[in-house]
Design a protein around this motif. Structure first.
Motif, short mmCIF file in Angstrom:
data_model
loop_
_atom_site.label_atom_id
_atom_site.label_comp_id
_atom_site.label_asym_id
_atom_site.label_seq_id
_atom_site.Cartn_x
_atom_site.Cartn_y
_atom_site.Cartn_z
N ASP A 340 0.83 -1.21 0.00
CA ASP A 340 0.00 0.00 0.00
C ASP A 340 0.86 1.26 0.00
N VAL A 341 1.92 1.24 0.81
CA VAL A 341 2.80 2.42 0.87
C VAL A 341 3.53 2.59 -0.45
N TYR A 342 4.09 1.51 -0.97
CA TYR A 342 4.80 1.60 -2.25
C TYR A 342 3.89 2.14 -3.34
N GLN A 343 2.64 1.65 -3.38
CA GLN A 343 1.70 2.11 -4.40
C GLN A 343 1.43 3.60 -4.24
N GLU A 344 1.19 4.00 -2.98
CA GLU A 344 0.89 5.41 -2.72
C GLU A 344 2.06 6.31 -3.11
N ARG A 345 3.28 5.85 -2.85
CA ARG A 345 4.47 6.67 -3.13
C ARG A 345 4.97 6.53 -4.56
N GLY A 346 4.35 5.66 -5.34
CA GLY A 346 4.77 5.51 -6.74
C GLY A 346 6.04 4.71 -6.91
N VAL A 347 6.38 3.89 -5.91
CA VAL A 347 7.58 3.05 -6.01
C VAL A 347 7.14 1.71 -6.60
N LEU A 348 6.92 1.71 -7.91
CA LEU A 348 6.24 0.59 -8.54
C LEU A 348 7.13 -0.63 -8.69
N GLU A 349 8.45 -0.43 -8.79
CA GLU A 349 9.33 -1.58 -8.88
C GLU A 349 9.26 -2.40 -7.59
N ARG A 350 9.11 -1.72 -6.45
CA ARG A 350 8.99 -2.46 -5.20
C ARG A 350 7.62 -3.11 -5.08
N CYS A 351 6.60 -2.52 -5.70
CA CYS A 351 5.31 -3.21 -5.74
C CYS A 351 5.46 -4.57 -6.41
N ALA A 352 6.22 -4.59 -7.50
CA ALA A 352 6.47 -5.86 -8.18
C ALA A 352 7.21 -6.83 -7.27
N GLN A 353 8.15 -6.31 -6.48
CA GLN A 353 8.89 -7.18 -5.58
C GLN A 353 7.96 -7.79 -4.52
N VAL A 354 7.02 -7.00 -4.03
CA VAL A 354 6.06 -7.54 -3.06
C VAL A 354 5.22 -8.64 -3.70
N ASP A 355 4.75 -8.37 -4.90
CA ASP A 355 3.92 -9.38 -5.58
C ASP A 355 4.70 -10.67 -5.81
N LEU A 356 5.97 -10.54 -6.14
CA LEU A 356 6.79 -11.74 -6.32
C LEU A 356 6.97 -12.49 -5.01
N MET A 357 7.15 -11.75 -3.92
CA MET A 357 7.31 -12.42 -2.64
C MET A 357 6.04 -13.20 -2.29
N LEU A 358 4.89 -12.59 -2.53
CA LEU A 358 3.63 -13.28 -2.26
C LEU A 358 3.48 -14.52 -3.14
N ALA A 359 3.90 -14.38 -4.41
CA ALA A 359 3.80 -15.53 -5.31
C ALA A 359 4.74 -16.65 -4.87
N ARG A 360 5.94 -16.28 -4.43
CA ARG A 360 6.90 -17.31 -3.98
C ARG A 360 6.38 -18.02 -2.73
N THR A 361 5.78 -17.26 -1.84
CA THR A 361 5.26 -17.91 -0.64
C THR A 361 4.10 -18.84 -0.99
N LEU A 362 3.29 -18.45 -1.96
CA LEU A 362 2.22 -19.35 -2.41
C LEU A 362 2.79 -20.62 -3.01
N GLU A 363 3.85 -20.46 -3.85
CA GLU A 363 4.48 -21.64 -4.43
C GLU A 363 5.05 -22.53 -3.34
N ASP A 364 5.71 -21.93 -2.38
CA ASP A 364 6.30 -22.70 -1.29
C ASP A 364 5.21 -23.43 -0.52
N ASN A 365 4.08 -22.76 -0.30
CA ASN A 365 2.97 -23.38 0.42
C ASN A 365 2.37 -24.53 -0.39
N LEU A 366 2.33 -24.38 -1.70
CA LEU A 366 1.86 -25.47 -2.56
C LEU A 366 2.78 -26.67 -2.48
N ASP A 367 4.08 -26.40 -2.34
CA ASP A 367 5.03 -27.50 -2.22
C ASP A 367 4.89 -28.23 -0.88
N ARG A 368 4.51 -27.47 0.15
CA ARG A 368 4.49 -28.05 1.50
C ARG A 368 3.17 -28.71 1.85
#
Length: 962
Positions: A340-368
């Motif tokens: 939310d903060v990154y989006q508000e501040r226009g730091v869009l590259e970090r928004c992508a990093q957050v989305d990737l972290m969420l996707a990785r955790t989902l993948e890890d959870n699928l593995d477990r």
């Protein structure tokens, strides 16, 4: 302010001037408390004086200096308040009468307040406001007499820092490099800070040696300035570099040392950064308690300072730590808050990093865990997060000026794309895998001017474009990205090749579907970055492929090796394949061991003749089988056999990935009884779809125009027996080649004009200007046999590959001279004289390529080993060629066969190969004709096993088309 003798210029008289000097000395020594005490005392004196415009100016001067000290001491709120008070005082005397010197001093103070205000806004995460402040400063700057460029450099530096905070690394680097080149030595501190910024950029984008060099230069500059504080700050930068490099023990030691200094100096912002990094390191050591404590301390400091983006970075680290300890709800809360903060501040590259972290955790959870009937939905959610973010991070490379920087960035961004491929495999979605490969193989388009543009987000409801990236279970539009003005864009063209996004790849003529269209729309909407160009192209052109069956094969590296294939020309169908990374890497390593390596020279050729697999029939058969098992699907071989039985020999069009670009596909043993791929089909190599072949309207019709022969030209400054000496031996020593020239003279016009065939060899007049002249007049084809110097793959810059003509250093060009010779680079062929002159021409106009080009030299077709294919072969295609025959690896000369393999001088394998290529280029179907010669060589190799028939030579030849 100083005069030409560097003595301070009196402003207010003593004791005021002396107090200012004393405070500045404390500031340089990083003794902020002492500096603040002096300025507080000065402010008390200034406020005790009778009010007047001069006294208000004095107060404004004290306040801006005090504000700068407070900002450096991490008192962001106090610093911003002092800056605002200074600006208010300056505005209050704007209309007061002033002399020229007074007006200049007033303008300088206004500029300083604007720059300092922008710094405060940036460091507290108000990036759009900071940009507006810098824009205001830019409007004021032209009115200000800035002879030493100091204020202009400071303004530019703050733009660079703002770009860095937004994650716009490529644009930041471009602007920083331009500023560094234009900032005079009379502004040493901005130069040192620019070097520091470049070091951080290179460290953050994977160029560690360059970062170390920038940091060393910056540290030397700060030492010369006596700036002890910035010298100590370099500790933290070196610690970050060690962390990026994976040198965790060194990073820990340096961060601990830097923390002690920052705590002593009460520089709590820098201390919080160190604590943030030490928290990560503690987590890596398994010290969860220490990691949590350091993270909490860092977050508390950043929050107290008002550094919202930095605090959010710590929140994101906390989210990862929460996941590691199994606290999923806390991870979701922190990640959502960070995004939310990154989006508000226009730091869009970090928004992508957050989305990737969420996707990785989902993948890890699928593995477990077993998600049961909800698995497909979970995978879809992970893909909706991962793939748009991966596309945006990959597209960020378009901001970088040089191919080397882009290649290093891609190494960082590719992990995201590998995640997307893994999720597509988990979903068992062949259609998505097909589109992923097609998009990845589209490549980057050459941009002769300008930087990659940003996207203005649409006003469409986000839900209609793509699922919200920040949904906790399973963004708002950004403001776009900053781009450089025309001056910086022009400077960038001289530094390296610019690239633009690839075209949209249309996968279906009937529906008009674009590969990954939903994910591209999601990425552009969420992250405000252009992913693809507006141009739309079919994934391959089949209009003229009706006379024979054709299969287009494309390969993409994404951890594993992924393949797609599609049939046309009377055959229908498509498929996908996947080669495990371990098997592919082993097979490629075996091939590499059989070839001369980069920089090995004669020793490498001696090694492959003595023990290489391509010089021994049995070892070569094993290698061919290993390559086929790792790289080629049996199902595709079965289809090729079926098509061949029904409709005749098919054509295989292969676009290799960089990892497998040296593979001799013709040699693959795809069946029993040592059946090779070339036994079943003709094989041709294709370039990325983004390669735009230039229109050459003045080119002669088929059969018209001369054949241009460049046969072993003499390179200035190099004797015949030197590294750039003769390739074909003394003129006339190879009867086959003399006969080749005689045949061409009898068949039509030839360039250069020849009195006798032997005059074609070892000429001294074939330079780039001559070549331009004959190609501009129109040529039927070009045959080059000579030296080629390939670019190192690790450098990432395929455009640095060079041809060696008869050019001296006086010939204008982009490659550096070697002795008395200037090579002709692929960059020359592409950019021409655009970077050299205001009225320059692109390379396609200077060296328009004929339809067919042969480049027979060492690894002349090595372009496709690079993430961006802009080497010699693809440059010729870009300039108009329809087919280029080039080589995959370093070629053995006839002399090498004689000396290292013991062949008699009457046997000349390289000369025979030159004749075969020349003959094929005269044929209506050059690919089939050259393939026929290769099949004949293969038959003799299998039957006799003689070294002159070894694939070491003939399998290096590849025909390359669009």
């Amino acid at each position: 302010m100083t005069d030409e003798s560097d003595a301070p210029i009196p402003l207010y008289g003593d004791p005021l001037d002396g107090a200012f000097a004393q405070a500045q000395e404390h500031h340089r020594a990083a003794d902020f408390e002492a500096a603040r005490a002096v300025y507080d005392e000065l402010l008390t004196v200034a406020e005790s004086l009778e009010d007047s415009p001069d006294v208000r100016f004095l107060r404004a001067h004290v306040l801006i200096d005090l504000g700068t000290v407070l900002l450096d001491a991490s008192d962001l709120a106090g610093g911003e308040d002092a800056v605002d008070r200074s600006r208010a005082l300056l505005d209050g005397i704007a209309s007061a009468p002033m002399g020229p010197r007074g007006r200049r001093m007033w303008q300088e103070m206004v500029l300083r307040t604007l720059i300092a205000k922008a710094d405060a806004l940036r460091r507290t995460g108000r990036l759009d406001e900071a940009l507006a402040c810098l824009d205001e400063a830019s409007a004021v700057l032209p009115e200000f007499d800035d002879p030493d460029g100091l204020r202009g450099a400071e303004l530019g530096l703050n733009r660079v820092l703002l770009l860095m905070d937004r994650g716009e690394w490529g644009t930041a680097e471009e602007q920083a490099a331009l500023l560094l080149s234009s900032t005079p030595a009379s502004a040493p501190e901005p130069r040192a800070r620019l070097l520091t910024a470049l070091g951080v950029i290179c460290s953050s984008t994977g160029r560690f040696d360059a970062a170390e060099d920038h940091f060393a230069r910056a540290e030397n500059a700060f030492r010369a300035l006596g700036n002890a504080g910035e010298q100590q700050t370099m500790l933290a930068h070196r610690a970050s570099l060690a962390l990026e490099r994976g040198e965790l023990d060194l990073a820990e030691r340096l961060f601990t040392e830097a923390s002690a200094f920052f705590e002593e100096q009460r520089r709590f912002g820098e201390l919080a950064v160190c604590e943030q990094a030490r928290s990560f390191l503690a987590g890596r050591r398994g010290d969860d308690t220490g990691a949590s404590g350091l993270m909490a301390a860092s977050l508390e400091r950043f929050t107290r300072l008002g550094a919202s983006v930095a605090a959010t970075d710590t929140m994101l680290m906390g989210a990862q730590q929460a996941y590691d300890r199994g606290d999923i709800e806390e991870m979701k809360r922190l990640a959502q808050g960070a995004r939310d903060v990154y989006q508000e501040r226009g730091v869009l590259e970090r928004c992508a990093q957050v989305d990737l972290m969420l996707a990785r955790t989902l993948e890890d959870n699928l593995d477990r865990t077993d998600h049961g009937e909800h698995e497909r939905r979970s995978v879809d959610t992970a893909l909706s997060l991962a793939l748009p973010a991966a596309l945006a991070l990959a597209a960020a490379r378009h901001d970088f000026v040089t191919a080397h920087a882009r290649s290093q960035w891609l190494q960082l961004a590719d992990e995201a794309m590998r995640l997307a491929f893994r999720l597509a495999v988990r979903r068992q979605d062949q259609g998505l895998l097909f589109e992923l490969v097609e998009h990845r193989c589209a490549g980057a388009a050459l941009a002769l001017s300008g930087a990659a543009e940003s996207v203005t987000p649409s006003t469409t409801d986000p839900a209609q474009v793509f699922p919200d990236a920040a949904m906790k279970s399973y963004g708002e539009p950004g403001e776009g990205t900053m781009t450089l003005g025309s001056v910086a864009a022009e400077a960038a063209s001289s530094a390296g090749l610019r690239v633009a996004p690839p075209p949209k790849v249309r996968t279906s003529a009937e529906t008009g579907r674009i590969a990954l269209q939903e994910y591209i729309a999601g990425a552009e909407f969420r992250y405000g970055r252009r992913i693809v160009d507006e141009e739309e192209v079919p994934f391959w052109f089949t209009d003229d492929l009706t006379s024979r069956p054709v299969v287009q094969v494309r390969l993409a590296d994404a951890g594993d090796l992924f393949m797609t294939w599609t049939w046309a020309g009377g055959a229908r169908g498509f498929g996908t394949g996947q080669g495990p990374a371990g098997e592919v890497d082993l097979a490629v390593a075996e091939l590499a061991a059989a070839l001369p390596g980069e920089g090995e020279g004669a020793a490498g050729m001696r090694r492959v003749f003595a023990s290489g697999a391509l010089a021994d029939p049995e070892a070569e058969r094993r290698l061919a089988r290993t390559l086929a098992e790792a790289l080629w699907p049996e199902g595709l071989t079965a289809q090729i056999r079926q098509v061949a039985e029904r409709a005749g020999r098919p054509l295989i069009r292969i676009q290799p990935s960089p990892r497998v670009a040296q593979v001799p596909w013709e040699l693959l043993a795809v069946g029993e009884d040592d059946v090779r791929l070339i036994d079943l089909a003709d094989v041709v190599t294709t370039t990325p779809t983004s390669l735009r072949r230039q229109h050459t309207p003045d080119r002669p019709e088929d059969g018209g125009g001369p054949v241009v022969l460049v046969l072993d030209p003499r390179v200035p400054g190099f004797r015949a027996d030197s590294p750039l000496g003769s390739v074909l031996g003394p003129p006339g020593s190879a009867p086959e080649l003399v006969e080749l020239v005689r045949t061409r003279l009898g068949a039509g016009p030839v360039e250069p004009p020849l009195g006798a065939p032997v005059e074609a060899f070892r000429r001294t007049d074939l330079d780039r200007d001559w070549l331009s002249g004959v190609l501009r007049k129109g040529a039927r084809r070009l045959l080059y046999v000579g030296h080629v110097s390939g670019a190192p793959v690790a450098g990432g810059q395929s455009e640095d590959g060079t041809l060696h003509l008869c050019c001296g250093p006086e010939n204008a060009g982009l490659a550096e001279p070697v002795r008395a010779h200037r090579p002709l680079s692929a960059k020359d062929l592409l950019l021409g004289t655009l970077p050299l002159r205001a009225d320059g021409e692109p390379g396609a106009r200077i060296w328009p390529a004929p339809r067919r080009v042969a480049l027979i030299g060492c690894e002349s077709g090595g372009d496709l080993r690079f993430a961006e294919s802009f080497g010699l072969a693809t440059a010729m295609i870009h300039n108009g060629a329809e087919l280029v025959t080039a080589t995959r690896w370093v070629l053995p000369t006839d002399f090498a066969f004689h000396r290292l393999a013991g062949l008699p001088e009457s046997v000349r394998p390289l000369s025979e190969a030159v004749v075969a290529v020349d003959t094929a280029h005269e044929d209506p179907d050059p690919v089939h004709r050259l393939g026929g010669w290769q099949r004949e060589r293969l038959d003799r190799w299998r039957a006799e096993g003689r070294i002159e028939h070894s694939p070491l030579l003939w399998a290096a030849m590849a025909c390359i088309v669009v």
